[in-house]
Design a protein around this motif. Structure first.
Motif: not given
Length: 378
Positions: A79, A86, A90, A94, A359
């Motif tokens: 994070r 961010s 992320h 993924r 999220d």
């Protein structure tokens, strides 16, 4: 790019065509896997780069995929206090998930038959996504599940209240599940040149996708709409939806390309909202590298507007909250294209992710506003 995978089965060397919608190279190491393989082993091998060609029960393969996913989730997400960082983290997470889970493979036979115990009939779904079969083909199980899900979407359709009808998205075509942008086009005041009292009203729908916005404009009484897209899948999808809805006398689907020839009273464009590079064909409806489609729309708009016409830009400000584009950059692009803003109509997203505090991008999603920018030539 390598387009064939090879593996040894029962002492014999075998091969099959490799297909990946994310354009991932074929794995160099492939081994058989079946119901005896433990999730820990499968996860370790996949992380090391070994692909697992599944030869066991289909439902067990899905359970193994879920077990591997749980092991990925055990690793705490990185994070950052920076929105842009961010977003980068992320996307990195993924990408790692997709890479690891994408190493569990299945083999589709000549007729798209899935020769596994308790396997469903996937031939129709695969034909819709890939076209006619052309020999044995290995695909990631995650991709096949996406193909199967897309077939269900295509069969059932997505209810669009603005049309009082359903839109049927094809595989690889962005589905209008986020209805706020559709509602903006359904309720924004039409420019005077497209008022119902006019003798003839024309519109362009650029990047039409499923054809939903072209259909909304036809539903509102615009006489002739030209809908464009660069994707052959989108063009086929839009044509099918236009036909289903009975608008073939009003809507022409043309392409591939962005702007069609000529001018229109109204030019509508809903480009991908996030200026980042897509990692697969399926992400091109969300990610627009360097805002290229947005830039091309603004640069070409004035030359394609009739006198008194308007361009409608439907755009989320999510990229601004993520630190990927500033409002100043957008306004500068509008100014550089000799355009002016007549009005801006805003709406808030209604999708469930807005409420998902787990999220990592929650703060940006919670602040997001989707806008319809009404633009005219100076």
């Amino acid at each position: 790019m390598v387009t064939t995978i090879r593996w040894t089965e029962a002492g014999a060397l075998r091969s099959a065509h490799w297909h990946s919608e994310s354009a991932t190279s074929a794995p160099s190491r492939v081994i058989d896997a079946d119901d005896r393989m433990k999730a820990d082993t499968a996860y370790r091998l996949a992380c090391e780069g070994t692909a697992l060609l599944w030869r066991g029960d289909f439902h067990n393969a899905r359970q193994l995929l879920q077990a591997m996913s749980r092991r990925i989730n055990r690793k705490p997400l990185e994070r950052s206090d920076s929105p842009a960082e961010s977003f980068r983290l992320h996307r990195k997470a993924r990408s790692h998930r997709a890479r690891v889970l994408g190493r569990l493979l299945v083999l589709l036979q000549d007729d798209y038959c899935l020769n596994l115990r308790r396997a469903p009939d996937v031939s129709q779904a695969c034909t819709e996504a890939y076209g006619p079969p052309s020999g044995p083909m290995a695909v990631p199980l995650t991709e096949l599940l996406g193909v199967m899900g897309a077939h269900q979407w295509r069969t059932k359709g997505v209810e669009v209240p603005a049309l009082d009808a359903r839109i049927h998205p094809h595989y690889g075509v962005f589905s209008p599940v986020r209805g706020e942008y559709v509602d903006l086009v359904a309720h924004a005041p039409l420019p005077a040149s497209t008022d119902r009292r006019a003798d003839h009203r024309t519109a362009f729908d650029l990047g039409t996708g499923t054809g939903v916005l072209a259909a909304v404009l036809a539903h509102r009484g615009v006489d002739h709409i030209m809908a464009t897209d660069i994707s052959p899948r989108s063009l086929a999808c839009a044509r099918e939806n236009v036909r289903r809805l009975g608008f073939t006398d009003r809507v022409d689907v043309v392409g591939p390309g962005l702007f069609p020839e000529g001018r229109a009273d109204l030019v509508v464009c809903n480009p991908p909202w996030v200026p980042a590079r897509p990692t697969s064909v399926l992400e091109t409806g969300v990610y627009d590298p360097d805002s290229s489609m947005l830039r091309d729309f603004l640069a070409g708009l004035a030359a394609h507007l009739e006198s008194g016409g308007e361009g409608w830009l439907i755009l989320s400000d999510l990229a601004e909250h993520l630190g990927l584009r500033t409002r100043g950059e957008l306004l500068a692009g509008i100014e550089a294209a000799d355009l002016r803003v007549v009005d801006k109509i805003d709406t808030r997203p209604r999708h469930p992710r807005v409420l998902d505090t787990a999220d990592p991008l929650h703060a940006a999603r919670a602040a997001e506003v989707t806008s319809l920018w009404r633009l005219t030539a100076k």
